[in-house]
Design an enzyme around this catalytic site. Structure first.
Site, PDB file in Angstrom:
ATOM      1  N   ASP A  39     -12.950 -16.786 -20.205  1.00 56.16           N
ATOM      2  CA  ASP A  39     -13.193 -16.332 -21.566  1.00 56.16           C
ATOM      3  C   ASP A  39     -12.649 -17.356 -22.569  1.00 56.16           C
ATOM      4  O   ASP A  39     -11.664 -18.055 -22.282  1.00 56.16           O
ATOM      5  CB  ASP A  39     -12.510 -14.990 -21.817  1.00 56.16           C
ATOM      6  N   TYR A  68      -4.022 -15.310 -11.701  1.00 51.81           N
ATOM      7  CA  TYR A  68      -3.862 -15.311 -13.158  1.00 51.81           C
ATOM      8  C   TYR A  68      -2.437 -14.939 -13.540  1.00 51.81           C
ATOM      9  O   TYR A  68      -1.765 -14.176 -12.829  1.00 51.81           O
ATOM     10  CB  TYR A  68      -4.802 -14.291 -13.808  1.00 51.81           C
ATOM     11  N   ASP A  82      -9.300  -7.298 -25.307  1.00 52.09           N
ATOM     12  CA  ASP A  82      -8.311  -8.358 -25.485  1.00 52.09           C
ATOM     13  C   ASP A  82      -8.021  -8.541 -26.968  1.00 52.09           C
ATOM     14  O   ASP A  82      -8.543  -7.803 -27.820  1.00 52.09           O
ATOM     15  CB  ASP A  82      -8.767  -9.667 -24.833  1.00 52.09           C
ATOM     16  N   ARG A 178      -9.238  -8.264 -18.246  1.00 54.19           N
ATOM     17  CA  ARG A 178      -9.288  -7.466 -19.480  1.00 54.19           C
ATOM     18  C   ARG A 178      -9.453  -5.983 -19.162  1.00 54.19           C
ATOM     19  O   ARG A 178      -8.802  -5.119 -19.769  1.00 54.19           O
ATOM     20  CB  ARG A 178     -10.443  -7.929 -20.364  1.00 54.19           C
TER      21      ARG A 178
END
Length: 283
Positions: A39, A68, A82, A178
């Site tokens: 993203d 992540y 987000d 997310r």
């Protein structure tokens, strides 16, 4: 010119396609693609395929595990799940108290590990009826994305100081961090959104060895033969290679340690049965 993979450290604020365009210009190479997007609000490891031959084997790397480092903030929900979306603060009910770290660990273990059902954000690149979901969402149209199975291998708490929670997550392809942040807030009945995200690993590749898009060099490209060295191998005669080239199937024993090449081209193994490899495609 090398054909292979390039580890890029994508900064926040640009799309994955933006990073691809920069690398195309720096290397003067039009055949550049990626193994999975990040993203715009996320940073970290973006693996690029460089060269026509590398682009043709992207499908072999579609199921790589990702790692992540995620930042989750409690107390609000977001239209995009987000910090880039419209935030709505959560109304605190009388008697509500922030979850303890033990409660968070238990919730994560019970609800967010292993194979779980997840609905991607409306503002995502998921195809709905042949159209990207985010385009429908941006036009104010209803977006109904069906839940999907994703796999979360590990989710550990790096730090927690309410309302901020830092997680390290290892998951399979197709997992939306997310959505995980949003769903965690829903389970705890207080709301949450993803406030920061960095991808640190893709398969065995690490962000530690990545370079900024504008600083890449041809010498940074991992050769295709090296990237494919762990795949099963099948050795072909010239006659067998020609048979594959003309669309005929072959069945031969597979060597498990290395990937097979013939005349500097990789041969795709689409399936294995009883130790036999069924070669069906020449790239």
């Amino acid at each position: 010119m090398r054909h292979g993979f390039l580890l890029v450290d994508k900064p926040k604020g640009i799309t994955s396609h933006d990073a691809v365009l920069v690398v195309r210009k720096i290397l003067s190479e039009k055949h550049v693609g990626h193994l999975g997007t990040l993203d715009p609000a996320a940073s970290g490891l973006l693996v690029l395929a460089v060269g026509a031959k590398a682009l043709k084997v992207i499908e072999l790397f579609s199921d790589l595990t990702k790692e992540y480092e995620a930042e989750v903030r409690f107390g609000a929900v977001s239209t995009t799940y987000d910090a880039a979306g419209v935030l709505t603060e959560t109304i605190v009910l009388p008697g509500w108290e922030p979850p303890t770290i033990e409660a968070l660990k238990n919730t994560i273990e019970d609800r967010f590990l292993g194979r779980i059902r997840q609905v991607p954000p409306a503002y995502s690149a998921v195809h709905i009826g042949g159209e990207r979901a985010y385009r429908k969402a941006m036009q104010g149209r209803e977006v109904n994305i069906p839940p999907r199975d994703v796999f979360v291998q590990a989710c550990t708490i790096r730090s927690y100081h309410f309302p901020d929670l830092a997680l390290r997550i290892t998951c399979g392809s197709g997992t939306y961090i997310r959505s995980l942040a949003h769903d965690l807030g829903q389970v705890l009945r207080f709301g949450a959104y993803l406030s920061g995200l960095q991808r640190t690993k893709v398969g065995e590749w690490s962000a530690e060895h990545a370079r900024a898009p504008e600083n890449v060099l041809w010498t940074n490209v991992i050769p295709l033969k090296e990237a494919l060295s762990s795949f099963p191998r099948i050795d072909l005669t010239s006659e067998e290679f020609e048979a594959l080239r003309h669309g005929r199937d072959l069945e031969k024993a597979v060597k498990p340690t290395t990937f097979g090449w013939h005349e500097d081209l990789p041969v795709v193994m689409l399936e294995m049965k009883n130790g036999k490899g069924h070669a069906r495609k020449v790239l």
